[in-house]
Design a protein around this motif. Structure first.
Motif, short mmCIF file in Angstrom:
data_model
loop_
_atom_site.label_atom_id
_atom_site.label_comp_id
_atom_site.label_asym_id
_atom_site.label_seq_id
_atom_site.Cartn_x
_atom_site.Cartn_y
_atom_site.Cartn_z
N VAL A 32 0.85 -1.20 0.00
CA VAL A 32 0.00 0.00 0.00
C VAL A 32 0.88 1.25 0.00
O VAL A 32 0.68 2.17 -0.79
N LEU A 33 1.89 1.27 0.86
CA LEU A 33 2.78 2.43 0.95
C LEU A 33 3.50 2.67 -0.39
O LEU A 33 3.63 3.81 -0.83
N LYS A 34 3.93 1.58 -1.01
CA LYS A 34 4.65 1.70 -2.27
C LYS A 34 3.72 2.28 -3.35
O LYS A 34 4.09 3.18 -4.10
N PHE A 35 2.48 1.78 -3.38
CA PHE A 35 1.48 2.28 -4.33
C PHE A 35 1.23 3.77 -4.10
O PHE A 35 1.22 4.57 -5.04
N LEU A 36 1.04 4.15 -2.83
CA LEU A 36 0.75 5.55 -2.51
C LEU A 36 1.91 6.45 -2.96
O LEU A 36 1.70 7.50 -3.55
N GLU A 37 3.15 6.00 -2.68
CA GLU A 37 4.30 6.81 -3.07
C GLU A 37 4.40 6.92 -4.60
O GLU A 37 4.62 8.01 -5.14
N GLU A 38 4.19 5.81 -5.28
CA GLU A 38 4.28 5.82 -6.75
C GLU A 38 3.27 6.79 -7.38
O GLU A 38 3.50 7.32 -8.46
N HIS A 39 2.14 6.97 -6.70
CA HIS A 39 1.10 7.84 -7.26
C HIS A 39 1.08 9.22 -6.61
O HIS A 39 0.12 9.97 -6.76
N GLY A 40 2.13 9.54 -5.86
CA GLY A 40 2.23 10.87 -5.25
C GLY A 40 1.26 11.11 -4.13
O GLY A 40 0.99 12.26 -3.75
N LEU A 41 0.69 10.03 -3.57
CA LEU A 41 -0.30 10.20 -2.49
C LEU A 41 0.41 10.29 -1.15
O LEU A 41 0.34 9.39 -0.31
N MET A 42 1.12 11.41 -0.95
CA MET A 42 1.86 11.69 0.27
C MET A 42 1.47 13.09 0.74
O MET A 42 0.98 13.90 -0.06
N PRO A 43 1.66 13.39 2.04
CA PRO A 43 1.27 14.70 2.53
C PRO A 43 1.84 15.83 1.67
O PRO A 43 2.99 15.74 1.23
N GLY A 44 1.02 16.83 1.44
CA GLY A 44 1.45 17.98 0.65
C GLY A 44 0.89 17.97 -0.77
O GLY A 44 0.83 19.01 -1.41
N SER A 45 0.47 16.79 -1.26
CA SER A 45 -0.08 16.72 -2.61
C SER A 45 -1.49 17.31 -2.62
O SER A 45 -2.22 17.20 -1.63
N HIS A 46 -1.87 17.89 -3.75
CA HIS A 46 -3.22 18.43 -3.89
C HIS A 46 -4.09 17.40 -4.60
O HIS A 46 -3.73 16.93 -5.67
N LEU A 47 -5.22 17.05 -3.98
CA LEU A 47 -6.11 16.03 -4.56
C LEU A 47 -7.44 16.66 -4.97
O LEU A 47 -7.96 17.50 -4.26
N THR A 48 -7.96 16.21 -6.10
CA THR A 48 -9.31 16.60 -6.50
C THR A 48 -10.08 15.33 -6.85
O THR A 48 -9.57 14.48 -7.58
#
Ligand SMILES: [Zn+2]
Length: 203
Positions: free
Chosen positions: A147-163
């Motif tokens: 899960v962590l690897k997937f989140l990092e690969e898709h930029g889903l880390m604190p500071g990213s802007h999501l819509t």
């Protein structure tokens, strides 16, 4: 926390959990309330808080100072949290800027870091078109390397802007992720992950 949940979280058999809990009760770290609810005593709480603080500081040391990949810092920090002295804690804090959170956005106990929960919303609760800054990832996501690897690969880390672009009838959420210095990218998240990612909604 009930004993079954402790076993689930640590991957331990019920008998091992109840043996461990018994020992912690004898040593004065936890109390049993009601039928199976385990609660920390004041003494237990102090130790738990120190471990969480050292864990989160170790994570920051590994990512910010040693440049280790974001998805690896949680598992690596599990060893560091056991050996870190107060002097090392202070030295790490002195190297970090401002009031740091852990790399997953959770506050470091004993500092005034972190944005209060009351200002945050889980991605799963956002309507199409809504968005904000990804601020906290709940601890549950840290337990799974993939899960962590997937989140990092898709930029889903604190500071990213999501819509939120759209929500499928089965609850799958299509997101646009904008991370500083990269092009916007799209990713689909199931309900469970979307419940664990909390954003500071854009006004
Ligand atoms: Zn962690």
């Amino acid at each position: 926390m009930v004993q079954a949940r402790i076993g689930e979280r640590l991957g331990l058999a019920p008998a091992t959990v109840s043996e461990g809990v018994k020992r912690l009760v004898t040593e004065g770290y936890v109390e049993i309330r009601g039928a199976r609810d385990v609660e920390l005593t004041e003494k237990g709480h102090l130790i738990a808080e120190a471990l969480v603080r050292r864990h989160r500081l170790a994570e920051r040391m590994l990512t910010d100072i040693l440049g280790m990949a974001w998805h690896l810092c949680h598992e690596q920090a599990e060893d560091w949290e056991k050996v870190m002295t107060p002097e090392v804690e202070e030295a790490i804090l002195a190297k970090l800027e401002g009031e740091p959170t852990c790399p997953h956005g959770n506050p470091i106990p004993g500092t005034s870091s972190g944005i209060p929960w009351s200002s945050l919303e889980p991605v799963a609760a956002l309507d199409a078109g809504a968005g904000g800054v990804l601020t906290r990832l709940l601890e549950d996501v840290e337990l799974d390397h993939d899960v962590l690897k997937f989140l990092e690969e898709h930029g889903l880390m604190p500071g990213s802007h999501l819509t939120v672009m759209d929500t499928a009838p089965d609850g799958t959420i299509l997101l646009e992720v904008q991370r500083a210095g990269t092009n916007p990218a799209r990713v689909a998240l199931g309900r469970n992950l979307a419940d664990n990612l909390w954003v500071l909604p854009a006004l």
